[in-house]
Design a protein around this motif. Structure first.
Motif, short mmCIF file in Angstrom:
data_model
loop_
_atom_site.label_atom_id
_atom_site.label_comp_id
_atom_site.label_asym_id
_atom_site.label_seq_id
_atom_site.Cartn_x
_atom_site.Cartn_y
_atom_site.Cartn_z
N GLU A 57 0.83 -1.20 0.00
CA GLU A 57 0.00 0.00 0.00
C GLU A 57 0.87 1.25 0.00
O GLU A 57 0.59 2.23 -0.71
CB GLU A 57 -0.92 0.02 1.22
CG GLU A 57 -2.02 -1.03 1.19
CD GLU A 57 -2.79 -1.06 2.49
OE1 GLU A 57 -2.54 -0.19 3.37
OE2 GLU A 57 -3.65 -1.94 2.65
N LEU A 58 1.91 1.23 0.82
CA LEU A 58 2.82 2.39 0.88
C LEU A 58 3.55 2.59 -0.45
O LEU A 58 3.72 3.73 -0.91
CB LEU A 58 3.84 2.19 2.00
CG LEU A 58 3.30 2.33 3.42
CD1 LEU A 58 4.35 1.89 4.43
CD2 LEU A 58 2.85 3.76 3.69
N LEU A 59 3.96 1.49 -1.09
CA LEU A 59 4.62 1.62 -2.39
C LEU A 59 3.68 2.23 -3.42
O LEU A 59 4.07 3.10 -4.21
CB LEU A 59 5.09 0.24 -2.87
CG LEU A 59 6.30 -0.36 -2.14
CD1 LEU A 59 6.52 -1.80 -2.58
CD2 LEU A 59 7.56 0.47 -2.39
N ARG A 60 2.41 1.79 -3.41
CA ARG A 60 1.43 2.35 -4.35
C ARG A 60 1.22 3.84 -4.09
O ARG A 60 1.14 4.64 -5.03
CB ARG A 60 0.10 1.59 -4.25
CG ARG A 60 0.11 0.24 -4.94
CD ARG A 60 -1.30 -0.32 -5.07
NE ARG A 60 -1.87 -0.65 -3.76
CZ ARG A 60 -1.74 -1.82 -3.17
NH1 ARG A 60 -1.03 -2.78 -3.76
NH2 ARG A 60 -2.29 -2.05 -2.01
N GLU A 61 1.13 4.21 -2.81
CA GLU A 61 0.92 5.62 -2.50
C GLU A 61 2.13 6.46 -2.90
O GLU A 61 1.98 7.58 -3.40
CB GLU A 61 0.62 5.81 -1.01
CG GLU A 61 0.25 7.23 -0.66
CD GLU A 61 -0.36 7.39 0.71
OE1 GLU A 61 -0.66 8.54 1.08
OE2 GLU A 61 -0.54 6.38 1.41
N LEU A 62 3.31 5.93 -2.70
CA LEU A 62 4.51 6.66 -3.12
C LEU A 62 4.51 6.91 -4.62
O LEU A 62 4.94 7.97 -5.08
CB LEU A 62 5.76 5.88 -2.72
CG LEU A 62 6.15 5.88 -1.24
CD1 LEU A 62 7.27 4.89 -0.99
CD2 LEU A 62 6.56 7.27 -0.78
N ARG A 63 4.05 5.93 -5.40
CA ARG A 63 4.05 6.08 -6.86
C ARG A 63 2.99 7.09 -7.31
O ARG A 63 3.23 7.89 -8.22
CB ARG A 63 3.77 4.74 -7.52
CG ARG A 63 4.87 3.73 -7.37
CD ARG A 63 4.56 2.48 -8.20
NE ARG A 63 5.33 1.34 -7.75
CZ ARG A 63 6.60 1.10 -8.06
NH1 ARG A 63 7.24 1.95 -8.83
NH2 ARG A 63 7.22 0.03 -7.61
N THR A 64 1.81 7.03 -6.71
CA THR A 64 0.69 7.83 -7.20
C THR A 64 0.66 9.24 -6.62
O THR A 64 0.24 10.18 -7.29
CB THR A 64 -0.64 7.13 -6.89
OG1 THR A 64 -0.75 6.92 -5.47
CG2 THR A 64 -0.72 5.78 -7.59
N ARG A 65 1.15 9.39 -5.40
CA ARG A 65 1.05 10.68 -4.73
C ARG A 65 2.21 11.60 -5.06
O ARG A 65 2.06 12.83 -5.08
CB ARG A 65 0.98 10.45 -3.23
CG ARG A 65 0.85 11.72 -2.40
CD ARG A 65 0.59 11.34 -0.94
NE ARG A 65 0.83 12.43 -0.04
CZ ARG A 65 0.80 12.33 1.29
NH1 ARG A 65 0.54 11.15 1.84
NH2 ARG A 65 1.04 13.38 2.05
N PHE A 66 3.37 11.02 -5.34
CA PHE A 66 4.56 11.83 -5.59
C PHE A 66 5.07 11.56 -6.99
O PHE A 66 5.81 10.62 -7.23
CB PHE A 66 5.64 11.51 -4.56
CG PHE A 66 5.18 11.70 -3.14
CD1 PHE A 66 5.11 12.96 -2.58
CD2 PHE A 66 4.79 10.60 -2.39
CE1 PHE A 66 4.67 13.13 -1.28
CE2 PHE A 66 4.36 10.76 -1.08
CZ PHE A 66 4.29 12.02 -0.52
N GLY A 67 4.63 12.41 -7.93
CA GLY A 67 5.00 12.19 -9.32
C GLY A 67 6.36 12.73 -9.69
O GLY A 67 6.97 12.29 -10.65
#
Length: 228
Positions: free
Chosen positions: A22-32
């Motif tokens: 979940e954290l990896l997905r958020e890192l990818r989507t939230r910080f472009g």
């Protein structure tokens, strides 16, 4: 579902692979990473997201992927690449190589955002890191990236800017803190030892204006951090 993992310190830690994904997905989507003026702010926000043991394990996953992505980008350019000695690669190919720091593939972690955040978290929590994961590959990835950055400045014509200098400084600090926390400190790789013999200060530029805003001496910084 939770699982138990043992690091080199032998202590039991409870972590959740699902939370890490979940954290990896958020890192990818939230910080472009599309706004250079905000790289430092984004890195700070991303680091704050990586709290607790799951955040720390996620930071090590980011570092592994960042190192893998950098190697793939270098190897894809058609020159012989030695992953454990980017210094040799840059010396051989020079300015014909493009730095993976300046051309980031879609979907990859940005070196000045997620990677900088991950190495900051890993260094700040080095004592816990060695308890819950095997620190050796983490340290290897950190030193690979450090070699890539500093050798690119020296031999590849890559202009140091504030973002890349910040990344280099965080990599050096994390390498120091993780090595200090490890029960058995591994030897430094040859390209890092070679860089430590240098005493060259590079001009650090503002990425927006190219104005010189400071200086950075990689060899001196490494000697003071890694030979203390």
């Amino acid at each position: 579902m939770r699982w138990f993992r043992f690091g080199s310190g032998g202590r039991q830690a409870q972590t959740d692979p699902g939370r890490q994904q979940e954290l990896l997905r958020e890192l990818r989507t939230r910080f472009g990473g599309q706004a250079p003026a905000r790289f430092a702010d984004q890195a700070t926000e991303a680091a704050a997201l990586l709290d607790g043991d799951d955040g720390l394990v996620t930071a090590t996953l980011v570092l592994r992927e960042s190192a893998d992505t950098a190697f793939a980008a270098m190897a894809a350019q058609g020159f012989p690449v030695e992953r454990r000695d980017y210094r040799w690669t840059w010396q051989s190919a020079g300015t014909r190589l493009r730095s993976p720091l300046t051309t980031v593939p879609a979907g990859a972690f940005h070196p000045y955002v997620q990677t900088t955040a991950a190495v900051t978290v890993a260094g700040n929590q080095a004592k816990q890191l060695v308890r819950i994961v095997d620190a050796n590959p983490v340290l290897t990835h950190i030193l690979e990236l450090l070699d890539l950055v500093t050798a690119g400045w020296e031999y590849g014509g890559v202009l140091p800017d504030a973002d890349s200098a910040t990344l280099a400084a965080r990599l050096i600090a994390a390498a120091r803190d993780i090595r200090d926390a490890m029960p058995d400190t591994p030897p430094l790789p040859s390209p890092i030892r070679e860089q430590m013999r240098r005493n060259n200060t590079v001009d650090v530029r503002d990425p927006a204006t190219s104005r010189v805003v400071g200086g950075f001496n990689p060899g001196k910084e490494m000697r003071e951090a890694l030979l203390a």
